[in-house]
Structures are given as C-alpha cells and as structure tokens.
Design a protein around this motif. Structure first.
Motif, PDB file in Angstrom:
ATOM      1  N   THR A   1      -8.895  59.186  29.375  1.00 19.08           N
ATOM      2  CA  THR A   1      -8.463  60.544  29.036  1.00 19.08           C
ATOM      3  C   THR A   1      -9.490  61.551  29.515  1.00 19.08           C
ATOM      4  O   THR A   1     -10.662  61.218  29.747  1.00 19.08           O
ATOM      5  CB  THR A   1      -8.285  60.724  27.512  1.00 19.08           C
TER       6      THR A   1
ATOM      7  N   TRP B   1     -14.569  62.526  30.950  1.00 17.08           N
ATOM      8  CA  TRP B   1     -13.679  61.406  30.719  1.00 17.08           C
ATOM      9  C   TRP B   1     -14.127  60.501  29.577  1.00 17.08           C
ATOM     10  O   TRP B   1     -15.309  60.376  29.268  1.00 17.08           O
ATOM     11  CB  TRP B   1     -13.546  60.582  31.986  1.00 17.08           C
ATOM     12  N   ASN B   2     -13.120  59.838  28.968  1.00 15.72           N
ATOM     13  CA  ASN B   2     -13.335  58.924  27.863  1.00 15.72           C
ATOM     14  C   ASN B   2     -12.469  57.690  28.080  1.00 15.72           C
ATOM     15  O   ASN B   2     -11.254  57.802  28.253  1.00 15.72           O
ATOM     16  CB  ASN B   2     -12.948  59.615  26.540  1.00 15.72           C
TER      17      ASN B   2
ATOM     18  N   HIS C   1      -2.195  60.286  22.579  1.00 14.25           N
ATOM     19  CA  HIS C   1      -2.839  61.533  22.985  1.00 14.25           C
ATOM     20  C   HIS C   1      -1.836  62.434  23.705  1.00 14.25           C
ATOM     21  O   HIS C   1      -0.676  62.062  23.909  1.00 14.25           O
ATOM     22  CB  HIS C   1      -4.044  61.238  23.893  1.00 14.25           C
TER      23      HIS C   1
ATOM     24  N   GLN D   1      -7.421  65.261  23.598  1.00 22.44           N
ATOM     25  CA  GLN D   1      -7.580  64.414  24.776  1.00 22.44           C
ATOM     26  C   GLN D   1      -6.251  64.317  25.517  1.00 22.44           C
ATOM     27  O   GLN D   1      -5.181  64.299  24.899  1.00 22.44           O
ATOM     28  CB  GLN D   1      -8.036  63.011  24.376  1.00 22.44           C
TER      29      GLN D   1
ATOM     30  N   TRP E   1     -13.582  68.589  29.642  1.00 21.78           N
ATOM     31  CA  TRP E   1     -12.650  67.785  30.420  1.00 21.78           C
ATOM     32  C   TRP E   1     -13.307  66.597  31.114  1.00 21.78           C
ATOM     33  O   TRP E   1     -12.766  66.065  32.084  1.00 21.78           O
ATOM     34  CB  TRP E   1     -11.878  68.652  31.416  1.00 21.78           C
TER      35      TRP E   1
ATOM     36  N   PHE F   1     -11.237  64.883  27.992  1.00 25.66           N
ATOM     37  CA  PHE F   1     -11.468  65.360  26.626  1.00 25.66           C
ATOM     38  C   PHE F   1     -11.916  66.814  26.677  1.00 25.66           C
ATOM     39  O   PHE F   1     -12.922  67.145  27.298  1.00 25.66           O
ATOM     40  CB  PHE F   1     -12.541  64.494  25.963  1.00 25.66           C
TER      41      PHE F   1
END
Length: 252
Positions: free
Chosen positions: A222, A231-232, A240, A180, A229, A224
C-alpha cells in the motif's frame, strides 16, 4: 490570486482553426451535471469575460497548466477556470446558467466517475469503503481498470500530487487522510512484480520501519498517506482504500 481578464477578444480568444488545434493538443472537456448551476470561489484560477462559447472556454483552460475544470455561463459569456475537478459541496453557491466541465485527456471516461490531472493520470477513487486486494482488483476490473501501478518516478510523483490535491477537498479529506491505498504490486515468492507488465520492482519507497510483517505473509503493498505516500508491505487480506487506474489511458 484570482484575476479578471477583460482584454479585447482578438487578444484573448483563439481563431476557429486555433481552437480545434488546441483541442487536439490539450485534450478535451466533458460536461458533468454534478456542479451545474453552481459557482465556487475556491481553487479559482481566473474569470474570463466575453467568451463566445463553451468551446472557447475549454480551449482557454488548455492554456493554463493548472486548469482541471471550468464553468461556462452562455447567456453572460463568462468562463471560470479552476485547478481542481472535485469541489466541496458546502462551498457551492447557487447561480443558474452555469455549466460545469471536467478538463482532461480525451481517453479518460469522466462520465464513469474517473478524474484526471495534467500529469496524465486517469483514476477512479474507491474511497467510500475499504477492500481486500482481491476485492479491489475485481472492483477496478469491472470499470475496465486496474489497481494503480507506480512503476516510474514520474508516476509516483503524479500520484502523490493528485492525492495531496484531493486532500484539500473538505469532503474527501476524512476519506483520504491517514488511510492506506493498495498498489498493483504483489510478491509472488521470488520478487515484487507490478501487475501492469509483470516487471520486477527493485527500488522501494519504504515508509518508516518498513518492510515489516511479523504476523502473516506480506504479498501486497500500500501507499500510506501519513508517510507522504511511502510504501507499506501488508497481507493481501487486509482491507484498505483503492485507486483504480483506467487501462485505456495510462501514463508511461
């Protein structure tokens, strides 16, 4: 497929005036000693013969949309164009006389370890370690940059293209795959704001099962890799990877 061009110079190379116009239009290349006296067969776009100078080689790189780096052999007047800036060291073959250049916009400080792509990103990859959001922010600020912001669809695509291209590098693959990367996007209690201009993000590229944060306030975001790619939302105290975006040269 690699192509060897042997056409007459008058048909292949630019005039002096055209060369300078090309440099102004396409940017410039910066010499980096990291791959001097090596050649790589990987990610090779073309080999040009009878190229009289490194400047000519640089300008020929500007004519290829995918060209990101080049090698020039002055004694033999050879020019090799590649579609990556970072190579796997194991793929290099010692060949004295070759000089390596990274090609990109003139505002990207390659000498400080930044890399760029043809879509306008200029970034520093902090992938050898992990950082909290605050630590990543300090790391980027020390390099006159910030944690990357992806305010537009164009920047999101450019970031995705760059990271996926770097995954092709054997040395970088284990440092990026499954990881991430912090984004410069924070929640201030009223909404998610980009750190570039404090604009509010209303469209979210959520990963599977997101947003979800049961154990702590999630004020950071982030991208991921395993979600292509997406988002989280996470706690800013998590550690990270970081991508720093050079603030002197930003894709709008």
């Amino acid at each position: 497929m690699t192509r060897t061009i042997t056409a007459v110079l008058a048909l292949v190379l630019l005039t002096v005036l055209d060369i300078h116009a090309s440099v102004l239009q396409h940017g410039k290349a910066v010499h980096s000693t990291v791959y001097d006296n090596l050649i790589f067969e990987t990610h090779l776009l073309v080999i040009l013969q009878n190229v009289p100078s490194a400047l000519n080689c640089i300008c020929m790189c500007g004519q290829f949309n995918e060209c990101l780096s080049l090698f020039y052999d002055k004694p033999n007047k050879l020019c090799r164009l590649h579609n990556v800036m970072v190579f796997s060291n194991a793929d290099g073959v010692t060949s004295p006389g070759w000089t390596f250049y990274r090609y990109g916009e003139s505002g990207c400080p390659f000498h400080l370890g930044f890399i760029s792509n043809q879509e306008g990103l200029c970034v520093y990859l902090a992938v050898s370690s992990i950082y909290t959001y605050e630590e990543g922010q300090h790391l980027c600020e020390a390099r006159n940059s910030r944690i990357i912001t992806l305010e537009t669809a164009e920047k999101r695509q450019a970031f995705q293209n760059l990271m996926n291209k770097l995954l092709e590098n054997d040395d970088l693959y284990p440092l990026i795959n499954g990881k991430q990367f912090y984004l410069g996007l924070k929640h201030d209690g009223s909404g998610w704001h980009w750190k570039s201009d404090e604009s509010i993000q209303e469209e979210f590229i959520w990963g599977s099962g997101q947003p979800y944060c049961p154990s702590a306030p999630c004020a950071c975001m982030t991208a991921f890799q395993i979600w292509n790619w997406k988002w989280n939302d996470i706690s800013c105290s998590e550690s990270h990877k970081v991508v720093c975006e050079y603030t002197g040269h930003l894709l709008k």
